[in-house]
Design a protein around this motif. Structure first.
Motif, PDB file in Angstrom:
ATOM      1  N   GLY A  99       0.803  -1.211   0.000  1.00 10.22           N
ATOM      2  CA  GLY A  99       0.000   0.000   0.000  1.00 10.22           C
ATOM      3  C   GLY A  99       0.838   1.262   0.000  1.00 10.22           C
ATOM      4  N   ASP A 100       2.123   1.134  -0.318  1.00 17.84           N
ATOM      5  CA  ASP A 100       3.015   2.288  -0.270  1.00 17.84           C
ATOM      6  C   ASP A 100       3.411   2.802  -1.647  1.00 17.84           C
ATOM      7  OD1 ASP A 100       4.453  -0.063  -0.766  1.00 17.84           O
ATOM      8  OD2 ASP A 100       6.313   0.782   0.035  1.00 17.84           O
ATOM      9  N   VAL A 101       2.890   2.195  -2.706  1.00 16.98           N
ATOM     10  CA  VAL A 101       3.188   2.630  -4.071  1.00 16.98           C
ATOM     11  C   VAL A 101       1.872   2.911  -4.779  1.00 16.98           C
ATOM     12  CG1 VAL A 101       4.261   2.057  -6.267  1.00 16.98           C
ATOM     13  CG2 VAL A 101       5.286   1.238  -4.132  1.00 16.98           C
ATOM     14  N   ILE A 102       1.658   4.149  -5.190  1.00 17.92           N
ATOM     15  CA  ILE A 102       0.421   4.535  -5.867  1.00 17.92           C
ATOM     16  C   ILE A 102       0.559   4.223  -7.355  1.00 17.92           C
ATOM     17  CG2 ILE A 102      -1.200   6.401  -6.341  1.00 17.92           C
ATOM     18  CD1 ILE A 102      -0.091   7.828  -3.870  1.00 17.92           C
ATOM     19  N   PRO A 103      -0.347   3.474  -7.950  1.00 19.80           N
ATOM     20  CA  PRO A 103      -0.258   3.147  -9.375  1.00 19.80           C
ATOM     21  C   PRO A 103      -0.288   4.392 -10.253  1.00 19.80           C
ATOM     22  CG  PRO A 103      -1.819   1.707  -8.275  1.00 19.80           C
ATOM     23  CD  PRO A 103      -1.474   2.793  -7.296  1.00 19.80           C
ATOM     24  N   ASP A 104       0.222   4.258 -11.478  1.00 21.49           N
ATOM     25  CA  ASP A 104       0.249   5.370 -12.423  1.00 21.49           C
ATOM     26  C   ASP A 104      -1.049   5.505 -13.202  1.00 21.49           C
ATOM     27  OD1 ASP A 104       2.868   5.992 -11.743  1.00 21.49           O
ATOM     28  OD2 ASP A 104       3.709   4.650 -13.258  1.00 21.49           O
ATOM     29  N   THR A 105      -1.828   4.446 -13.305  1.00 22.25           N
ATOM     30  CA  THR A 105      -3.045   4.476 -14.109  1.00 22.25           C
ATOM     31  C   THR A 105      -4.250   4.822 -13.247  1.00 22.25           C
ATOM     32  OG1 THR A 105      -3.490   2.133 -13.764  1.00 22.25           O
ATOM     33  CG2 THR A 105      -2.090   2.709 -15.634  1.00 22.25           C
ATOM     34  N   ILE A 106      -5.266   5.398 -13.884  1.00 21.37           N
ATOM     35  CA  ILE A 106      -6.436   5.840 -13.142  1.00 21.37           C
ATOM     36  C   ILE A 106      -7.171   4.667 -12.506  1.00 21.37           C
ATOM     37  CG2 ILE A 106      -7.875   5.862 -15.225  1.00 21.37           C
ATOM     38  CD1 ILE A 106      -8.148   8.195 -12.131  1.00 21.37           C
ATOM     39  N   ALA A 107      -7.215   3.515 -13.151  1.00 17.86           N
ATOM     40  CA  ALA A 107      -7.896   2.352 -12.579  1.00 17.86           C
ATOM     41  C   ALA A 107      -7.224   1.914 -11.280  1.00 17.86           C
ATOM     42  CB  ALA A 107      -7.928   1.211 -13.582  1.00 17.86           C
ATOM     43  N   GLY A 108      -5.911   1.981 -11.240  1.00 17.97           N
ATOM     44  CA  GLY A 108      -5.187   1.631 -10.026  1.00 17.97           C
ATOM     45  C   GLY A 108      -5.299   2.698  -8.965  1.00 17.97           C
ATOM     46  N   GLU A 109      -5.247   3.966  -9.378  1.00 15.61           N
ATOM     47  CA  GLU A 109      -5.360   5.068  -8.413  1.00 15.61           C
ATOM     48  C   GLU A 109      -6.700   5.038  -7.685  1.00 15.61           C
ATOM     49  OE1 GLU A 109      -3.276   9.097  -9.393  1.00 15.61           O
ATOM     50  OE2 GLU A 109      -4.244   8.361 -11.207  1.00 15.61           O
ATOM     51  N   ILE A 110      -7.754   4.753  -8.420  1.00 17.99           N
ATOM     52  CA  ILE A 110      -9.078   4.700  -7.796  1.00 17.99           C
ATOM     53  C   ILE A 110      -9.099   3.639  -6.711  1.00 17.99           C
ATOM     54  CG2 ILE A 110     -11.477   4.026  -8.218  1.00 17.99           C
ATOM     55  CD1 ILE A 110     -11.329   5.562 -10.825  1.00 17.99           C
ATOM     56  N   GLY A 111      -8.516   2.486  -6.981  1.00 18.03           N
ATOM     57  CA  GLY A 111      -8.451   1.441  -5.969  1.00 18.03           C
ATOM     58  C   GLY A 111      -7.627   1.848  -4.763  1.00 18.03           C
ATOM     59  N   TYR A 112      -6.594   2.651  -4.986  1.00 17.05           N
ATOM     60  CA  TYR A 112      -5.752   3.106  -3.883  1.00 17.05           C
ATOM     61  C   TYR A 112      -6.509   4.075  -2.976  1.00 17.05           C
ATOM     62  CZ  TYR A 112      -1.862   5.237  -1.365  1.00 17.05           C
ATOM     63  OH  TYR A 112      -1.031   5.697  -0.381  1.00 17.05           O
ATOM     64  N   TYR A 113      -7.284   4.977  -3.574  1.00 12.69           N
ATOM     65  CA  TYR A 113      -7.921   6.039  -2.806  1.00 12.69           C
ATOM     66  C   TYR A 113      -9.352   5.725  -2.356  1.00 12.69           C
ATOM     67  CZ  TYR A 113      -4.070   9.238  -3.905  1.00 12.69           C
ATOM     68  OH  TYR A 113      -2.842   9.835  -3.995  1.00 12.69           O
ATOM     69  N   ALA A 114      -9.959   4.660  -2.868  1.00 11.52           N
ATOM     70  CA  ALA A 114     -11.325   4.315  -2.483  1.00 11.52           C
ATOM     71  C   ALA A 114     -11.321   3.355  -1.304  1.00 11.52           C
ATOM     72  CB  ALA A 114     -12.064   3.689  -3.658  1.00 11.52           C
ATOM     73  N   LEU A 115     -12.278   3.507  -0.394  1.00  3.25           N
ATOM     74  CA  LEU A 115     -12.405   2.551   0.695  1.00  3.25           C
ATOM     75  C   LEU A 115     -13.535   1.562   0.436  1.00  3.25           C
ATOM     76  CD1 LEU A 115     -15.022   3.285   2.764  1.00  3.25           C
ATOM     77  CD2 LEU A 115     -13.548   5.213   3.291  1.00  3.25           C
TER      78      LEU A 115
END
Length: 343
Positions: A99-115
């Protein structure tokens, strides 16, 4: 009582929510605002005023800058990636994943920031979230300037939004942003009393290690109810914040007799803290016919809630959170505010 409201909150008009395996129109919808405002006018509750605009500085005093920037561009990035529907996460950095690396793509970013997956991102989400925060801050400034209560008709709601996560229809944590501004303006201590059916996990997360904001919440037991993974009674704070987080999880089917007894205990806890300001996260999804909740309050109970809150005897700011029984949301919300005014 003065009400703060903005039509900009209706810029968010999402079409999809994941509910029981189906994509449905969200329970949190723009009509909620219209019905409450109509009831405010019909009952002559008081003046309705447009908020001032505060920019992002108060938001950034609470939320991670990367998260705020993500929300600002998320819909454009999603659309630019060629996605045809509204943005819904499909994967998260869960246990045993990094959980310490934020993806570069929007699909991955959404998963990082959504609960959670029930809350889609759509056009207008960021603008509505900003307007909701402006409402909260304008109402706060009125309370601090006059000592009189005010109602911020916030939409989208805020109490599920954590430092760097959105979900539960929430993007910016209006109550937390208002609490921080109150402290910055000279308040020594602030209490946030959350009476929404669902636990205010975001507000708890933000203040969990602090003693200048007391967070008290009455809510459905997280062993059965969203957000499931926070809101237990043994979560009391950490470090300087130990003892300044108080959760009252209540079982499915709780009626007003037990709920109001717990409210009195919560108010007593707030009294012992002696805050300069009380912020009430108002959820009327404790109503017996709410479609995504399981308490059994009736419309008349909300009037009594307002009276009990007035007896707390401190400057009070009301900020709208949940409530999804559309036909009764105006009655229940204004009953609470009128009960406070008439006590």
């Amino acid at each position: 009582m003065l009400t703060f409201h903005s039509e900009r909150t209706k810029k968010r008009d999402a079409m999809t929510e994941l509910d029981g395996g189906r994509l449905v129109r969200p329970f949190e919808c723009p009509e909620r605002v219209d019905i409450i405002i109509d009831r405010v006018r019909a009952t002559d509750l008081g003046e309705i005023r447009a908020p001032e605009e505060y920019g992002l500085d108060p938001v950034l005093a609470i939320h991670d800058a990367g998260y705020v920037h993500f929300l600002e561009r998320a819909w454009d990035d999603w659309s630019a990636a060629g996605m045809e529907g509204e943005a819904i996460p499909t994967i998260w950095p869960t246990r045993r994943m990094r959980g310490d690396v934020i993806p570069d793509t929007i699909a991955g970013e959404i998963g990082y920031y959504a609960l959670a997956a029930e809350t889609s991102l759509c056009a207008g989400t960021f603008e509505a979230a900003q307007a909701s925060t402006d409402i909260a801050l304008s109402a706060l400034d009125h309370v601090m300037a006059t000592g009189n209560p005010a109602f911020g008709l916030c939409r989208p709601p805020g109490h599920h939004a954590a430092v760097d996560q959105y979900g539960g229809y929430c993007f910016f944590n209006n109550a937390a942003i208002a609490a921080q501004r109150a402290l910055d303006r000279g308040a020594a201590k602030v209490a946030v009393l959350d009476i929404d059916f669902h636990h205010g996990n975001g507000t708890q997360d933000i203040f969990y290690d602090r003693d200048d904001v007391l967070f008290v919440s009455l809510h459905g037991d997280p062993r059965q109810e969203f957000p499931f993974f926070l809101g237990h009674a043994d979560e009391t704070g950490t470090g300087a914040g130990r003892g300044f987080n108080v959760n009252y999880p209540l079982p499915s089917g709780t009626g007003y007799a037990d709920w109001s007894e717990t409210l009195d205990e919560a108010i007593a806890r707030v009294h012992r803290y002696q805050p300069d300001l009380l912020i009430v996260s108002v959820g009327v999804d404790t109503f017996e016919h709410d479609p995504i909740s399981s308490f059994r309050l009736i419309s008349e109970d909300f009037t009594d809630i307002g009276r009990r809150l007035r007896r707390a005897g401190m400057p009070t700011l009301f900020l709208m959170e949940g409530g999804y029984a559309i036909a009764e949301i105006g009655i229940n919300t204004v009953n609470l505010l009128s009960g406070f005014d008439s006590a």
